[in-house]
Write a protein that holds these residues in place. Sequence first.
Motif, PDB file in Angstrom:
ATOM      1  N   GLU A  29      94.093  51.185  63.958  1.00  0.00           N
ATOM      2  CA  GLU A  29      95.329  51.347  64.725  1.00  0.00           C
ATOM      3  C   GLU A  29      95.241  52.468  65.751  1.00  0.00           C
ATOM      4  N   ILE A  30      94.609  53.578  65.390  1.00  0.00           N
ATOM      5  CA  ILE A  30      94.657  54.756  66.282  1.00  0.00           C
ATOM      6  C   ILE A  30      93.284  55.225  66.760  1.00  0.00           C
ATOM      7  N   GLY A  31      92.195  54.604  66.284  1.00  0.00           N
ATOM      8  CA  GLY A  31      90.854  55.044  66.672  1.00  0.00           C
ATOM      9  C   GLY A  31      90.237  55.924  65.596  1.00  0.00           C
ATOM     10  N   GLY A  62      88.905  56.478  49.723  1.00  0.00           N
ATOM     11  CA  GLY A  62      89.324  57.093  50.977  1.00  0.00           C
ATOM     12  C   GLY A  62      88.807  56.385  52.221  1.00  0.00           C
ATOM     13  N   PRO A  63      87.499  56.125  52.301  1.00  0.00           N
ATOM     14  CA  PRO A  63      86.956  55.500  53.514  1.00  0.00           C
ATOM     15  C   PRO A  63      87.594  54.172  53.916  1.00  0.00           C
ATOM     16  N   PRO A  64      87.896  53.254  52.967  1.00  0.00           N
ATOM     17  CA  PRO A  64      88.570  52.027  53.398  1.00  0.00           C
ATOM     18  C   PRO A  64      89.932  52.291  54.037  1.00  0.00           C
ATOM     19  N   VAL A  65      90.685  53.246  53.463  1.00  0.00           N
ATOM     20  CA  VAL A  65      91.988  53.596  54.034  1.00  0.00           C
ATOM     21  C   VAL A  65      91.803  54.137  55.452  1.00  0.00           C
ATOM     22  N   LEU A  66      90.786  54.981  55.628  1.00  0.00           N
ATOM     23  CA  LEU A  66      90.497  55.497  56.964  1.00  0.00           C
ATOM     24  C   LEU A  66      90.175  54.364  57.932  1.00  0.00           C
ATOM     25  N   GLY A  67      89.490  53.334  57.443  1.00  0.00           N
ATOM     26  CA  GLY A  67      89.155  52.202  58.293  1.00  0.00           C
ATOM     27  C   GLY A  67      90.396  51.484  58.792  1.00  0.00           C
ATOM     28  N   TRP A  68      91.367  51.298  57.915  1.00  0.00           N
ATOM     29  CA  TRP A  68      92.601  50.621  58.329  1.00  0.00           C
ATOM     30  C   TRP A  68      93.373  51.469  59.346  1.00  0.00           C
ATOM     31  N   ILE A  69      93.416  52.785  59.096  1.00  0.00           N
ATOM     32  CA  ILE A  69      94.124  53.669  60.033  1.00  0.00           C
ATOM     33  C   ILE A  69      93.399  53.705  61.377  1.00  0.00           C
ATOM     34  N   LEU A 108      77.719  40.284  60.976  1.00  0.00           N
ATOM     35  CA  LEU A 108      78.815  39.491  60.424  1.00  0.00           C
ATOM     36  C   LEU A 108      79.899  39.204  61.455  1.00  0.00           C
ATOM     37  N   GLY A 109      79.811  39.855  62.649  1.00  0.00           N
ATOM     38  CA  GLY A 109      80.806  39.643  63.698  1.00  0.00           C
ATOM     39  C   GLY A 109      82.194  40.096  63.301  1.00  0.00           C
ATOM     40  N   ILE A 110      82.302  41.294  62.711  1.00  0.00           N
ATOM     41  CA  ILE A 110      83.587  41.785  62.206  1.00  0.00           C
ATOM     42  C   ILE A 110      84.006  43.060  62.925  1.00  0.00           C
ATOM     43  N   ASN A 111      85.298  43.428  62.801  1.00  0.00           N
ATOM     44  CA  ASN A 111      85.819  44.647  63.420  1.00  0.00           C
ATOM     45  C   ASN A 111      86.002  45.744  62.361  1.00  0.00           C
ATOM     46  N   ASP A 112      86.521  46.904  62.802  1.00  0.00           N
ATOM     47  CA  ASP A 112      86.678  48.035  61.891  1.00  0.00           C
ATOM     48  C   ASP A 112      87.595  47.708  60.717  1.00  0.00           C
ATOM     49  N   PHE A 113      88.647  46.938  60.987  1.00  0.00           N
ATOM     50  CA  PHE A 113      89.566  46.578  59.913  1.00  0.00           C
ATOM     51  C   PHE A 113      88.844  45.769  58.839  1.00  0.00           C
TER      52      PHE A 113
END
Length: 407
Positions: A370-372, A360-367, A42-47
Amino acid sequence: MDTVLTHPQLVRWRTAIFAIFFATGLGFASWASRLPAVKVDLGINDFEVGILLFVSGAAAIVGLSLANVIVVRWGARRGMFGTIIAFSVGVMITGLGVEFLESYVVTAIGLAIMGAGMSATDVMMNVEAAAVEQAFEKTLMPLFHAFFSIGTVVGAGIGVAMTLWGVGVAWHLWGVGILVLITGLASLGSVPVREIVHDDPATKTSRRDRVAEALAVWRDPRTYAIGAIMLGMAFAEGSANDWLTIAMVDGHDTTQATGAIALTVFSVAMTVFRILGGPLVDRLGRVWTLRILSIAAGVGLIMFILAPNLPIAFIGVALWGAGASLGFPLGMSAAADDPAKAAASVSAAATIGYLAFLCGPPVLGWISHEIGILPTLWIIVGLIAMSGLASGAAKPIAGSKVGAGHH
């Protein structure tokens, strides 16, 4: 009143719920094992991966809410017919969206259907499993969840093979979706109609009384205490299912296949300890079992985060999986201690656990955007510690024959 079941009928019932747990784990891990490929296709990033997981999680919350209504209205057995179909169709639509249509929107729609179907099925299969456990009068819930883990092991293993053989995400998920559908619907034929899980439309309890019963458990402080145990361990399990493959690839600079192998190791460790869980709980009791395993999970996750090489990372993954293995099933078992309100309590506890497991996992993805990904996993270490501290809430209530230990 429920009809007294013969031993062969009880065994068939137990086996049917084992199969449904297995099929659900297989479908979920099949999707999770292909996340790196989904990211590339899909050519997408972690966010943006996090957005997809949020869509799935949000739909799963809807599924959780509907599950209680479905159990009250139609019963757990009949309700699962619809939810298993939704889960399977969602898996297949996701495959279509990722590979052939290369559509982020269609993938999100598939994940929404999959998430709602999976979470509703999970609540109902746990309600059924709790009824089976009470019928056998011994600790069985970890073994039910072991079959979910066996399903994830098989699903992750198939994911490794599909990745190495270059099989596309669509063909992979279509095959899995069909297999889950056949397994789930065939198994429901062996599930008896039982008043304890509201399957009997002729039950003397009115629907209004059942709704009141379902809502009453939310006023019980023990529901929230058990929920605290499940919250930390559901985060530990859910974060691994959704982010371990990516943490290996992006955090430890490994290949996609190595990431899938790590998820397999995690799933194997969970499976082994869930198989051993019943006898372990009967020996040590729920509380001490949970305390010991929370320490193992925390230590394992810290080893994984700080690992200087792959062998240490894999040892950490194994400890992480073993330690997180029993939080969810023993929470379910504790919720079912009182047979009179087992269905309502299990539904409530499952809702708390799956909110963490899925959101939980989606929130971890957003964080992590930002920080890895590896620094983000320290949040899970803190939640595992919280779960360990709350373990006392799983102590069996007076008169319960399940989970006291020293058998």
